[in-house]
Design an enzyme around this catalytic site. Structure first.
Site, PDB file in Angstrom:
ATOM      1  N   LYS A   1      -4.294  -9.721  -7.100  1.00  0.00           N
ATOM      2  CA  LYS A   1      -5.698  -9.788  -6.185  1.00  0.00           C
ATOM      3  C   LYS A   1      -6.761  -8.880  -6.742  1.00  0.00           C
ATOM      4  CE  LYS A   1      -7.016  -9.001  -1.743  1.00  0.00           C
ATOM      5  NZ  LYS A   1      -6.818  -8.084  -0.449  1.00  0.00           N
TER       6      LYS A   1
ATOM      7  N   LYS B   1     -11.147  -4.217  -3.544  1.00  0.00           N
ATOM      8  CA  LYS B   1     -12.122  -3.104  -3.810  1.00  0.00           C
ATOM      9  C   LYS B   1     -11.401  -1.590  -3.824  1.00  0.00           C
ATOM     10  CE  LYS B   1     -13.381  -3.840   0.835  1.00  0.00           C
ATOM     11  NZ  LYS B   1     -12.331  -3.640   1.585  1.00  0.00           N
TER      12      LYS B   1
ATOM     13  N   LYS C   1       0.838  -1.340   0.183  1.00  0.00           N
ATOM     14  CA  LYS C   1      -0.259   0.013  -0.049  1.00  0.00           C
ATOM     15  C   LYS C   1       0.922   1.177   0.161  1.00  0.00           C
ATOM     16  CE  LYS C   1      -4.221  -1.931   1.670  1.00  0.00           C
ATOM     17  NZ  LYS C   1      -5.377  -1.967   0.737  1.00  0.00           N
TER      18      LYS C   1
HETATM   19  N1  AQP Z   1      -9.350 -11.247  -3.957  1.00  0.00           N
HETATM   20  C1  AQP Z   1      -9.607 -11.787  -2.624  1.00  0.00           C
HETATM   21  N2  AQP Z   1      -9.766 -13.002  -2.709  1.00  0.00           N
HETATM   22  C2  AQP Z   1     -10.262 -13.820  -1.454  1.00  0.00           C
HETATM   23  N3  AQP Z   1     -10.362 -13.121  -0.513  1.00  0.00           N
HETATM   24  C3  AQP Z   1     -10.345 -11.765  -0.520  1.00  0.00           C
HETATM   25  N4  AQP Z   1     -10.710 -10.795   0.517  1.00  0.00           N
HETATM   26  C4  AQP Z   1     -10.519  -9.552   0.081  1.00  0.00           C
HETATM   27  N5  AQP Z   1     -10.227  -9.645  -1.332  1.00  0.00           N
HETATM   28  C5  AQP Z   1     -10.265 -10.931  -1.435  1.00  0.00           C
HETATM   29  C6  AQP Z   1     -11.134 -11.007   1.797  1.00  0.00           C
HETATM   30  O1  AQP Z   1     -12.323 -10.120   2.208  1.00  0.00           O
HETATM   31  C7  AQP Z   1     -12.267  -9.737   3.526  1.00  0.00           C
HETATM   32  C8  AQP Z   1     -12.332  -8.154   3.391  1.00  0.00           C
HETATM   33  O2  AQP Z   1     -10.984  -7.567   3.566  1.00  0.00           O
HETATM   34  P1  AQP Z   1     -10.757  -6.342   3.910  1.00  0.00           P
HETATM   35  O3  AQP Z   1     -11.679  -5.146   3.290  1.00  0.00           O
HETATM   36  O4  AQP Z   1     -10.670  -5.931   5.302  1.00  0.00           O
HETATM   37  O5  AQP Z   1      -9.416  -5.890   3.398  1.00  0.00           O
HETATM   38  P2  AQP Z   1      -8.734  -6.633   1.897  1.00  0.00           P
HETATM   39  O6  AQP Z   1      -8.279  -8.079   2.343  1.00  0.00           O
HETATM   40  O7  AQP Z   1      -7.549  -5.658   1.839  1.00  0.00           O
HETATM   41  O8  AQP Z   1      -9.728  -6.484   0.823  1.00  0.00           O
HETATM   42  P3  AQP Z   1      -9.610  -5.612  -0.314  1.00  0.00           P
HETATM   43  O9  AQP Z   1     -11.063  -6.010  -0.908  1.00  0.00           O
HETATM   44  O10 AQP Z   1      -8.408  -5.993  -0.934  1.00  0.00           O
HETATM   45  O11 AQP Z   1      -9.665  -4.162   0.414  1.00  0.00           O
HETATM   46  P4  AQP Z   1      -8.799  -2.913   0.352  1.00  0.00           P
HETATM   47  O12 AQP Z   1      -8.770  -2.680  -1.432  1.00  0.00           O
HETATM   48  O13 AQP Z   1      -9.570  -1.917   0.808  1.00  0.00           O
HETATM   49  O14 AQP Z   1      -7.567  -3.112   0.808  1.00  0.00           O
HETATM   50  C9  AQP Z   1     -11.126 -10.588   4.013  1.00  0.00           C
HETATM   51  O15 AQP Z   1     -11.587 -11.790   4.582  1.00  0.00           O
HETATM   52  C10 AQP Z   1     -10.194 -10.879   3.017  1.00  0.00           C
HETATM   53  O16 AQP Z   1      -9.197 -11.830   2.988  1.00  0.00           O
END
Ligand code: AQP
Length: 327
Positions: free
Chosen positions: A193, A196, A110
């Site tokens: 990955k 969002k 990040k």
């Molecule tokens: N691509 C993915 N595949 C499998 N699991 C995923 N998760 C997120 N993306 C995938 C799971 O969703 C949950 C939400 O996690 P989060 O919002 O706390 O953070 P994250 O993992 O960083 O998810 P994002 O979507 O990538 O968020 P941003 O972009 O805001 O950093 C977790 O259980 C995660 O494992």
């Protein structure tokens, strides 16, 4: 068994969030006492508009409910409604160190495109607050995607360090990784990955069926013609096989077998149908919940229950470290 999980309300939820987290919650509810929260304090670690954060938080609560969680059994709450998260964070930050925090892959990813002057302390110290989230509820199991495992390992190191010094105060948590849906990849760059905060190649839960179909039909694959799971040489095909397996609740070899002999076009068409059919009833439930007052009621009740449990742990930790607390 206590189970804890959370999602950051940072943006529109993706198919990755659904398959990696939301879809699995109902099964966990059958296995133990679940605490599922909206990680709104974590959402502040990168710039976000107040109005957007508020809307995302409500929407995420509705997604939790649409996933079938029963708010009478599972405690659903907003992280910022439980001040013990911030208080425990303030204590625990003294037991995790700069060196180990700067080695966290998520932080490095990040922060790599940011100037030092723009990297907030909260982003750097993210794993400390995450440890507080987990440890407050004496969670035994934390369901996570692959990229969160390093943070759970750090929490485990913290528990060892803390308990060695103060006795058995904190409960040791364990990561639970869904073998199939641990990492859903971007459709436009299947080596990255689906996330969002990175709109490239995402399927959003709120996308309409035509958009979903279009995105899947134009997903990056390769110039071959074999439907085979091979993460290195066929990351795009492999990702679509994973999506199918995760939705159907089967393993990857079974997904591969199902598509044996398919041409890429027909393969993608069936994947698109499968995703659309999976999300349709889920999104209908979500829309209904958003129209009702259920979210407010559930979060109010959840905050009460979460505060009760969290404050017990906080008290135990305060006493252990010597904070004066005779009340
Ligand atoms: N691509 C993915 N595949 C499998 N699991 C995923 N998760 C997120 N993306 C995938 C799971 O969703 C949950 C939400 O996690 P989060 O919002 O706390 O953070 P994250 O993992 O960083 O998810 P994002 O979507 O990538 O968020 P941003 O972009 O805001 O950093 C977790 O259980 C995660 O494992």
């Amino acid at each position: 068994m206590r189970i804890l999980s959370g999602i950051k309300p940072t943006g529109e939820l993706t198919l990755g969030n659904y398959l990696g987290a939301l879809k699995n919650f109902k099964a966990f509810e059958k296995q133990g006492e679940c605490f599922i929260f909206i990680a709104d304090l974590h959402a502040l670690t990168l710039p976000i508009e107040p109005k957007v954060l508020k809307e995302n938080s409500k929407s995420l609560a509705a997604f939790y409910l649409a996933s079938g969680l029963d708010p009478k059994k599972t405690t659903l709450f907003l992280q910022s409604d439980v001040s013990a998260h911030s208080e425990l964070n303030a204590i625990l930050q003294n037991y995790l160190y700069m060196g180990e925090l700067s080695r966290m892959t998520q932080f490095k990813d990040k922060a790599k495109s940011m100037k030092d002057s723009a990297i907030g302390l909260g982003l750097f110290a993210y794993p400390v607050l995450m440890s507080a989230d987990i440890l407050l509820y004496d969670a035994d199991v934390v369901p996570v995607g692959e990229d969160q495992v390093q943070h759970i390992e750090l929490t485990r190191d913290l528990v060892n360090r803390f308990n060695k010094r103060y006795g058995k105060v904190l409960v040791m948590p364990k990561a639970n990784i869904n073998k199939v849906s641990k990492r859903i990849m971007s459709l436009s760059d299947p080596t990255k990955k689906m996330s969002k905060s990175d709109p490239k190649g995402d399927i959003y839960l709120k996308d309409n069926p035509d958009v979903i179909r279009k995105k899947i039909m134009s997903a990056v694959t390769d110039s071959g013609n074999e439907i085979k799971y091979d993460e290195v040489n066929k990351p795009g095909i492999s990702n679509l096989l994973v999506i199918y397996a995760a939705i159907k609740g089967i393993d990857i070899p079974a997904s591969e077998k199902h598509f044996q002999g398919y041409r890429y076009g027909d393969f993608k068409k069936e994947i698109a149908d499968t995703v659309i059919n999976e999300l349709k009833p889920f999104m209908e439930r979500y829309q209904e919940i958003m129209k009702s007052d259920l979210v407010n009621q559930v979060l109010l009740d959840g905050a009460k229950r979460a505060n009760k449990i969290a404050n017990i742990t906080l008290k135990r930790v305060k006493r252990a470290v010597g904070l004066f607390d005779e009340k």
